[in-house]
Write a protein that holds these residues in place. Structure first.
Motif, PDB file in Angstrom:
ATOM      1  N   ARG A  11       0.838  -1.207   0.000  1.00 35.07           N
ATOM      2  CA  ARG A  11       0.000   0.000   0.000  1.00 35.07           C
ATOM      3  C   ARG A  11       0.870   1.252   0.000  1.00 35.07           C
ATOM      4  N   ILE A  12       0.305   2.321  -0.565  1.00 32.72           N
ATOM      5  CA  ILE A  12       1.015   3.597  -0.609  1.00 32.72           C
ATOM      6  C   ILE A  12       0.994   4.219   0.794  1.00 32.72           C
ATOM      7  N   LEU A  13       2.172   4.619   1.259  1.00 29.19           N
ATOM      8  CA  LEU A  13       2.275   5.170   2.621  1.00 29.19           C
ATOM      9  C   LEU A  13       2.258   6.686   2.588  1.00 29.19           C
ATOM     10  N   PHE A  14       1.657   7.276   3.633  1.00 29.25           N
ATOM     11  CA  PHE A  14       1.774   8.731   3.761  1.00 29.25           C
ATOM     12  C   PHE A  14       2.053   9.103   5.213  1.00 29.25           C
ATOM     13  N   TRP A  15       2.556  10.296   5.360  1.00 32.19           N
ATOM     14  CA  TRP A  15       2.938  10.765   6.685  1.00 32.19           C
ATOM     15  C   TRP A  15       1.875  11.720   7.193  1.00 32.19           C
ATOM     16  N   GLN A  16       1.403  11.460   8.407  1.00 30.65           N
ATOM     17  CA  GLN A  16       0.434  12.390   8.995  1.00 30.65           C
ATOM     18  C   GLN A  16       1.194  13.375   9.856  1.00 30.65           C
ATOM     19  N   GLU A  17       0.909  14.652   9.658  1.00 27.38           N
ATOM     20  CA  GLU A  17       1.637  15.681  10.411  1.00 27.38           C
ATOM     21  C   GLU A  17       1.451  15.504  11.910  1.00 27.38           C
ATOM     22  N   ASP A  18       0.235  15.082  12.283  1.00 28.21           N
ATOM     23  CA  ASP A  18      -0.021  14.910  13.724  1.00 28.21           C
ATOM     24  C   ASP A  18       0.168  13.445  14.128  1.00 28.21           C
ATOM     25  N   GLU A  19       1.157  12.812  13.522  1.00 24.22           N
ATOM     26  CA  GLU A  19       1.401  11.375  13.754  1.00 24.22           C
ATOM     27  C   GLU A  19       1.512  11.056  15.233  1.00 24.22           C
ATOM     28  N   ALA A  20       2.134  11.960  15.955  1.00 23.92           N
ATOM     29  CA  ALA A  20       2.387  11.704  17.372  1.00 23.92           C
ATOM     30  C   ALA A  20       1.088  11.497  18.140  1.00 23.92           C
ATOM     31  N   SER A  21       0.024  12.171  17.705  1.00 25.23           N
ATOM     32  CA  SER A  21      -1.226  12.106  18.452  1.00 25.23           C
ATOM     33  C   SER A  21      -2.159  11.001  17.959  1.00 25.23           C
ATOM     34  N   VAL A  22      -1.740  10.333  16.883  1.00 25.33           N
ATOM     35  CA  VAL A  22      -2.611   9.289  16.341  1.00 25.33           C
ATOM     36  C   VAL A  22      -2.469   8.019  17.178  1.00 25.33           C
TER      37      VAL A  22
END
Ligand SMILES: [Zn+2]
Length: 243
Positions: free
Chosen positions: A228-239
């Motif tokens: 699958r295509i991966l993406f980075w969430q800016e608020d990754e820390a809070s996910v």
């Protein structure tokens, strides 16, 4: 490239909504069809009973006529008894009368059975008519809901398709192709975030170096495990990890 992944995420969101619309259609048409089938078979059953009722009426009328005729001939023989002159003649006429009485008795028993069946049939027909009436009401109601839903869905679907088209036009053809290919193989989920260092689709850990590349967003990066295509969430820390 950052734009590209953003558009792919939008595309997936729209496709998800379109899939849900498709799923929502699922149950109701099935239910309406089942009601229609039930209604059809009950109507067939009713027609059969009505046919039986009609032929029963005919048989009844025939039996009544037969009994009438037998009674008439019995009467005639009884009158003949007054004019017989020999014993032999007397015996013959008496036998005719006895036969007529027996025949009348048999026919009357048959008639009685028919009348009993007629009463039963009347009840069965009335019950079936009630069932059909109820099914018709159910069918009307469910079908109205279905038609309403179809109309409402068609509007939403057209809007979603229009939005989808707009998004698709912003994405490179080879990326669309990759997206469609993954989607068809991976339950409609082609673009996933990195969640706590793992692929959001298959939960396999992503090496930090690869995570960094995804974060940079200079090219499309796929999960080495599920593709699958991966993406980075800016608020990754809070996910938080979805259970
Ligand atoms: Zn994966």
């Amino acid at each position: 490239m950052r734009e590209s992944i953003k558009h792919l995420i939008q595309l997936q969101e729209l496709d998800k909504q379109l899939d849900e619309l498709e799923r929502a259609k699922g149950g109701l048409p099935q239910k309406v069809r089942e009601l229609e089938d039930q209604l059809q078979s009950k109507r067939d059953e009713l027609r059969e009973k009505q046919d039986e009722f009609e032929s029963l009426q005919k048989n009844k009328r025939q039996l009544e006529r037969d009994i009438e005729n037998l009674q008439e001939s019995k009467k005639k023989y009884e009158e003949q008894l007054y004019s017989v002159t020999t014993n032999k003649e007397y015996d013959a006429v008496t036998l005719e009368i006895e036969t007529a009485v027996q025949n009348i008795d048999t026919k009357e028993t048959e008639l009685l059975q028919l009348i009993e069946r007629e009463d039963g049939l009347k009840q069965e027909i009335a019950d079936l008519e009630a069932v059909i009436q109820k099914l018709e009401a159910d069918f009307e109601q469910q079908n109205a809901i279905l038609q309403e839903k179809i109309a409402a869905n068609a509007k939403v679907e057209a809007e979603l398709q229009a939005q989808r088209q707009q998004v698709v036009e912003k994405i490179r053809v080879q990326h669309i192709k990759l997206y469609e290919k993954i989607r068809s193989h991976k339950d409609g989920l082609a673009v996933v975030p990195i969640i706590r260092g793992a692929c959001g689709g298959c939960y396999t850990n992503i090496p930090p170096q690869r995570s960094m590349e995804v974060r940079d967003g200079d090219k499309l990066i796929v999960c080495e495990s599920c593709g699958r295509i991966l993406f980075w969430q800016e608020d990754e820390a809070s996910v938080s990890v979805e259970s």
